[in-house]
Design a protein around this motif. Sequence first.
Motif, PDB file in Angstrom:
ATOM      1  N   GLY A  98       0.789  -1.218   0.000  1.00 20.87           N
ATOM      2  CA  GLY A  98       0.000   0.000   0.000  1.00 20.87           C
ATOM      3  C   GLY A  98       0.823   1.271   0.000  1.00 20.87           C
ATOM      4  N   THR A 107      -0.324   1.481   4.203  1.00 21.17           N
ATOM      5  CA  THR A 107      -1.763   1.321   4.387  1.00 21.17           C
ATOM      6  C   THR A 107      -2.171  -0.148   4.307  1.00 21.17           C
ATOM      7  N   GLU A 108      -1.404  -0.946   3.606  1.00 15.88           N
ATOM      8  CA  GLU A 108      -1.648  -2.384   3.576  1.00 15.88           C
ATOM      9  C   GLU A 108      -0.415  -3.111   3.066  1.00 15.88           C
ATOM     10  N   THR A 110      -0.430  -7.133   1.857  1.00 14.22           N
ATOM     11  CA  THR A 110      -1.155  -8.388   1.841  1.00 14.22           C
ATOM     12  C   THR A 110      -0.621  -9.327   0.771  1.00 14.22           C
TER      13      THR A 110
END
Length: 234
Positions: A98, A107-108, A110
């Motif tokens: 992110g 923000t992320e 994954t």
Amino acid sequence: MTAPRRWPGRYTDRYGSQEVVFETDGRESIRTTIRGVRFEGDTMDTLGALSGDPPDAMFTFLDGDLCSCLLEWGLPLPVEVAGEGERTATLNCALRLGDPTATGALTEETLTVTLRLDGRDYASGPLDDFEEALERIALALPRGTRLKACVACAWSDYHPVGHAMMAGLACFREAKDVYRLCDGKKGPHGILTIWPRHTEFVQETWLCDQFEHRTSNRGYRNAFPYRGWRPPQS
């Protein structure tokens, strides 16, 4: 160990998308070239430009590492099928990194991993690391089918304080005598005591000719896959 491998893949961000090739030694080095810029890192989420940060108009960075992008790659992964021998499946991986925040985080971050075997997909994710992703896939495979990779090896273990998204898996293949005696975290035969004896660090998907399937009575880690794992409650 075997020669370096090349993983075909793709890099995508807000500026566009292009096919790339990731080169890895299977230990702690991954390299690729994106828009003419050479990148290297210990893991896929720590790829930094070898010649310093390129112009901001080309990429986004957090502490020198690529972010605000999607990294995708595929690699062959051997599996053993009871009564049929070894086959080669395909492991497709996607890591979404992110945007950087004011607190110095993303923000992320994954990871999604899918194993394709005999025309069927076994997927896990989005998750935080390869260990859990591969364990969930291993648990989903048909009875008698087992992954053949370092993460599933009798001679591999992680440090108790944790590990990165990928790699950081210690191989004890040249210290099997002491690793066989490992009986926990501390003490004369604990993983912390024998840790300096590890041979090297490897990626979860690597493999050497001394592979043996992991069982519940080896080392600090649980068996692989650990059948006591349960999915989180919704």
